[in-house]
Design a protein around this motif. Structure first.
Motif, short mmCIF file in Angstrom:
data_model
loop_
_atom_site.label_atom_id
_atom_site.label_comp_id
_atom_site.label_asym_id
_atom_site.label_seq_id
_atom_site.Cartn_x
_atom_site.Cartn_y
_atom_site.Cartn_z
N UNK A 135 -10.29 6.26 -5.20
CA UNK A 135 -8.90 6.95 -3.58
C UNK A 135 -8.52 5.83 -3.04
N UNK A 136 -8.98 4.23 -3.51
CA UNK A 136 -8.18 3.35 -2.54
C UNK A 136 -6.68 3.49 -3.24
N UNK A 137 -6.39 3.17 -4.30
CA UNK A 137 -5.71 3.50 -5.46
C UNK A 137 -4.36 4.60 -4.55
N UNK A 138 -4.88 5.52 -4.69
CA UNK A 138 -4.30 6.52 -4.32
C UNK A 138 -3.65 6.79 -2.98
N UNK A 139 -4.48 6.47 -2.08
CA UNK A 139 -4.11 5.73 -0.56
C UNK A 139 -2.78 4.84 -0.43
N UNK A 140 -2.93 4.30 -1.23
CA UNK A 140 -1.87 3.34 -1.53
C UNK A 140 -0.94 3.01 -1.88
N UNK A 141 -0.80 4.03 -2.93
CA UNK A 141 0.43 5.04 -3.61
C UNK A 141 1.02 6.12 -2.60
N UNK A 142 -0.13 6.12 -1.57
CA UNK A 142 0.80 7.38 -1.01
C UNK A 142 1.52 6.46 -0.04
N UNK A 143 1.14 5.56 0.51
CA UNK A 143 1.77 4.55 1.50
C UNK A 143 2.56 4.33 0.80
N UNK A 144 3.38 4.31 -0.33
CA UNK A 144 4.29 2.85 -0.87
C UNK A 144 5.39 4.36 -0.91
N UNK A 145 5.14 5.53 -1.08
CA UNK A 145 5.94 6.40 -1.49
C UNK A 145 5.95 7.24 -0.68
#
Ligand code: 57M
Length: 359
Positions: free
Chosen positions: A96-106
């Motif tokens: 989940x943390x990976x997808x949270x951070x990818x949401x942030x960068x996008x």
């Protein structure tokens, strides 16, 4: 994803077991991002130039900056896809943390893109209003903060460096605290991005530090030995940090003085927000003040300059804020300001590792 595909064959080809290790996949992620950035960077610069996406230089800046007029900008459009691609290739897709951070960068990348696009397309070169920009950043950060707060695997207590025994639970207060860290880091990096390589250098150094913090936080035995918070699953964030380090070095190849490309708000806002989010996930928020000390000082220089200017009716503390312009106007050549700031960033990053033992 690529890692999961390759790992399927580890029973037939035993050495594929190495893909199980976060350290190996972090190195792969960094190398993937670096190679793509280096090979694609030149083409992106050509495309930006062909589309006339060039930097507008304000008249009130340091005199030597006028020569930078027209430098291709929005280089974050190279950094972000490279970081996302490398992370998706080599990180655990169920984390989940990976997808949270990818949401942030996008999401922060989209905010920066809108700001950059308006600046370039409008006759008055004005981007998003300060209010709109802040509101969008707070909204995106709020989504992240609430998601982490509600995630069962994430504990929202406050981790204080040097004080092992004190870790107060913040309850709902954790949400505004996390929003402050993410939005603050985003804007601090944005303000720092005012000289060639001045932001991407320290950003790369900061992510190299958090690559280690994330790995340690995700390793139960090491976390317990160091008595730092154990955050199950945060080790995969190392793979993302590796991608940022690789993409950062690749971008620096072109952004180094004299810059052939600027990252734009699309790059600075997103990288800063990701740095803040990684600090929150690894529960090393206060250490960010040290690792990202350069960004903090640059932001504070603006805050103090504007406050003093208003209080005294026009007096200034610095010749110009952010502080990198102060040294420029003192006569330091731009490369000297940049490299000296990098040296400070490296020293701060090394000092931050001291917080792991001094408790
Ligand atoms: C972010 N952007 C650079 C580039 C980069 C309140 C006030 C402090 C706000 C601040 C501001 O406008 N900040 C915006 C800084 C800009 O870089 C672009 O923006 C992106 C990052 N967001 O990727 O696209 C300029 O920086 C230079 N540059 C390089 N190499 C790089 O690799 O040379 C950037 C990247 C570029 C280029 O010249 O155009 C920026 O500086 O705007 N304002 C300022 O920072 C201004 N300071 C100021 O007004 N100080 C006042 C008060 C208000 C504090 C004072 O001290 O009295 C300075 N910036 C500009 N002009 N443009 C100085 C005046």
């Amino acid at each position: 994803m690529l890692y999961k595909l390759i790992y399927l064959f580890h029973t037939d080809i035993s050495w594929l077991n190495v893909f199980r290790y976060i350290t190996f996949r972090t190195i792969l992620s960094a190398l993937t991002a670096l190679v793509i950035s280096l090979f694609v960077g030149g083409w992106v610069i050509e495309r930006l130039r062909a589309m006339q996406i060039g930097q507008y230089i304000r008249d009130d800046g340091p005199p030597n900056h006028k020569a930078k007029e027209g430098t291709p900008t929005m280089g974050g459009c190279l950094i972000i896809p490279v970081v996302v691609f490398s992370t998706v290739c080599w990180a655990e897709p169920r984390n989940l943390y990976v997808w949270v951070v990818l949401f942030v960068i996008l999401s922060f990348g989209l905010i920066g893109f809108m700001d950059d696009y308006l600046k370039i397309s409008r006759k008055d070169n004005r981007g998003l209003s300060v209010k709109a920009k802040f509101a969008l950043q707070i909204l995106a950060a709020l989504i992240v903060a609430v998601a982490l707060y509600l995630y069962p695997g994430f504990d929202s207590y406050l981790n204080l460096p040097f004080f092992k025994k004190i870790s107060p639970h913040m309850g709902l207060g954790y949400i505004p605290f996390a929003v402050f860290i993410i939005v603050g880091a985003s804007n601090a990096v944005n303000l720092t991005d005012g000289l060639d390589g001045l932001a991407i250098g320290p950003v790369t150094i900061a992510f190299a530090s958090y690559l280690v913090f994330a790995y340690l936080a995700g390793h139960v035995k090491i976390a317990n030995y160091l008595q730092i918070p154990y955050v199950a699953g945060s080790g995969e964030i190392s793979v993302l940090c590796g991608a940022v380090v690789g993409a950062g070095l690749g971008f620096l190849w072109y952004n180094a003085y004299p810059a052939e490309i600027f990252m734009g708000d699309v790059g600075s806002l997103s990288l800063g927000a990701v740095l803040g989010t990684v600090a929150v996930i690894t529960k090393q928020e206060f250490v960010l003040a040290l690792v990202g000390g350069l960004f903090v000082v640059e932001a504070l220089s603006v805050i103090f300059q504007v406050a003093y200017f208003k209080l005294t009716g026009g007096e200034r503390i610095f010749r110009m804020a952010p502080m990198h312009h102060h040294f420029e106007l003192k006569g330091w050549p731009e490369p000297k300001v940049i490299v000296r700031f990098w040296i400070i960033a490296i020293i701060l990053a090394l000092l931050s590792f001291g917080t792991l033992k001094l408790r």
